[in-house]
Motif scaffolding. Structure first.
Motif, PDB file in Angstrom:
ATOM      1  N   SER A  37     -40.544  79.892  93.417  1.00 60.20           N
ATOM      2  CA  SER A  37     -40.139  78.611  93.993  1.00 60.20           C
ATOM      3  C   SER A  37     -40.425  77.461  93.029  1.00 60.20           C
ATOM      4  CB  SER A  37     -40.869  78.369  95.310  1.00 60.20           C
ATOM      5  OG  SER A  37     -40.475  79.325  96.284  1.00 60.20           O
ATOM      6  N   ALA A  38     -41.539  77.552  92.317  1.00 62.61           N
ATOM      7  CA  ALA A  38     -41.880  76.507  91.357  1.00 62.61           C
ATOM      8  C   ALA A  38     -40.865  76.447  90.224  1.00 62.61           C
ATOM      9  CB  ALA A  38     -43.288  76.746  90.803  1.00 62.61           C
ATOM     10  N   VAL A  39     -40.430  77.602  89.744  1.00 57.14           N
ATOM     11  CA  VAL A  39     -39.425  77.634  88.684  1.00 57.14           C
ATOM     12  C   VAL A  39     -38.097  77.089  89.205  1.00 57.14           C
ATOM     13  CG1 VAL A  39     -38.170  79.090  87.040  1.00 57.14           C
ATOM     14  CG2 VAL A  39     -40.555  79.608  87.589  1.00 57.14           C
ATOM     15  N   ALA A  40     -37.742  77.472  90.429  1.00 57.25           N
ATOM     16  CA  ALA A  40     -36.496  76.985  91.027  1.00 57.25           C
ATOM     17  C   ALA A  40     -36.522  75.467  91.195  1.00 57.25           C
ATOM     18  CB  ALA A  40     -36.263  77.664  92.378  1.00 57.25           C
ATOM     19  N   LEU A  41     -37.683  74.914  91.528  1.00 56.26           N
ATOM     20  CA  LEU A  41     -37.799  73.467  91.693  1.00 56.26           C
ATOM     21  C   LEU A  41     -37.593  72.747  90.358  1.00 56.26           C
ATOM     22  CD1 LEU A  41     -38.420  71.039  93.501  1.00 56.26           C
ATOM     23  CD2 LEU A  41     -40.860  71.399  93.006  1.00 56.26           C
ATOM     24  N   VAL A  42     -38.149  73.300  89.282  1.00 57.47           N
ATOM     25  CA  VAL A  42     -37.941  72.710  87.957  1.00 57.47           C
ATOM     26  C   VAL A  42     -36.457  72.760  87.598  1.00 57.47           C
ATOM     27  CG1 VAL A  42     -38.369  73.036  85.486  1.00 57.47           C
ATOM     28  CG2 VAL A  42     -40.267  73.159  87.117  1.00 57.47           C
ATOM     29  N   HIS A  43     -35.823  73.872  87.878  1.00 59.40           N
ATOM     30  CA  HIS A  43     -34.384  74.002  87.618  1.00 59.40           C
ATOM     31  C   HIS A  43     -33.595  72.931  88.372  1.00 59.40           C
ATOM     32  CE1 HIS A  43     -30.305  75.587  87.683  1.00 59.40           C
ATOM     33  NE2 HIS A  43     -30.381  75.753  88.990  1.00 59.40           N
ATOM     34  N   ASP A  44     -33.938  72.736  89.630  1.00 56.85           N
ATOM     35  CA  ASP A  44     -33.216  71.773  90.459  1.00 56.85           C
ATOM     36  C   ASP A  44     -33.460  70.330  89.994  1.00 56.85           C
ATOM     37  OD1 ASP A  44     -31.624  71.209  92.928  1.00 56.85           O
ATOM     38  OD2 ASP A  44     -33.470  70.191  93.518  1.00 56.85           O
TER      39      ASP A  44
END
Length: 275
Positions: free
Chosen positions: A98-105
């Motif tokens: 989720s943390a990686v996905a948040l950075v992507h977003d």
């Protein structure tokens, strides 16, 4: 292979036949539409008779397949299975994902998480989209060219000098683009700067027209165990660099908190337990 290299390999407990078989697999994997035995022998630097023996063995075991006469041989169906097994071993916990996905977003960029796996620097999670695709080759399990990637440089900068020298001696410093740093002293200067600033940027060193930025992720003792990174088109990097740096630093800090707070990783550091 020279006689001295053969003696060294024997001293290290390496099997020449296995090394040659792996060279054959490397050659075939790089061929888009298959490759003939003669071409394999030439590219792998092997005798044709030896190459046929290796090919027949690899076909029998399912690691190569026979194509038509024109195309020769291709990667077999056991290879994807091995890759899927590797991905499952490198699967990250939901919190980290989720943390990686948040950075992507937030960054509107492909986002990557890399970690140490024994002595290797390995990508273990990637989040991208059709509008912000990952860099070619940078997929889960990628463990090459640390000298030319932002996440690799972050992690190299944290190794003790002896371990770093050993890593670079083993993996080499291949020139991937005209901008790739291949001088050891120049790389050391970059790594010193990385330790001071806590962030690394690379522009067109790994792949032309692409740029990356990365920051370290630490465990509760302060030891760097991973790296948060993003990639964008090189033409956009200068304009976006400050914002990307802020987002990547924040993402890395969030991952560091996850590790410290909740005993976030169940089976092994930074990876989820087998399902």
């Amino acid at each position: 292979m020279t006689a001295s290299e053969t003696a060294t390999d024997r001293e290290r407990g390496l099997l020449g036949s296995v090394q040659r078989a792996l060279r054959v697999l490397d050659v075939v994997s790089c061929a888009e539409e298959g490759v003939t035995a003669k071409a394999i022998a030439r590219r792998a630097g092997l005798k044709l008779s030896t190459t046929y023996h290796l090919i027949n063995t690899l076909v029998n075991e399912g690691y190569l397949v026979r194509l038509d006469d024109k195309h020769g041989f291709g990667i077999g169906y056991k290879i994807p299975k091995l890759y899927q097994q590797l991905r499952s071993k490198l699967d990250v916990t939901p919190g980290l994902a989720s943390a990686v996905a948040l950075v992507h977003d937030r960054a509107k960029a492909a986002a990557y998480f890399a970690m140490f796996r024994d002595t290797e620097i390995v990508l273990v999670h990637v989040v991208d989209s059709a509008s912000t695709p990952r860099i070619d080759m940078l997929d889960v399990g990628f463990a090459e060219s640390a000298h030319a990637t932002a996440f690799g440089k972050v992690m190299l900068s944290t190794l003790p000098p002896g371990a770093r020298r050993a890593y670079l001696t083993t993996h080499g410093m291949q020139r991937l683009t005209p901008l790739t740093v291949v001088d050891r002293w120049e790389l050391e200067a970059e790594l010193d700067d990385a330790r001071r600033r806590g962030v690394v940027a690379e522009v067109e060193e790994f792949q032309l027209k692409s740029a990356c930025l990365a920051a370290p992720v630490s465990d509760p003792s302060g030891k760097v165990v991973g790296t948060m990174a993003v990639s964008v088109p090189a033409v956009e990097f200068e304009e976006r660099q400050l914002r990307l740096e802020r987002i990547v630093r924040q993402g890395a800090a969030q991952m560091t908190r996850l590790i410290a707070e909740a005993n976030a990783f169940v089976d092994a550091p930074l990876v989820a337990s087998d399902r």
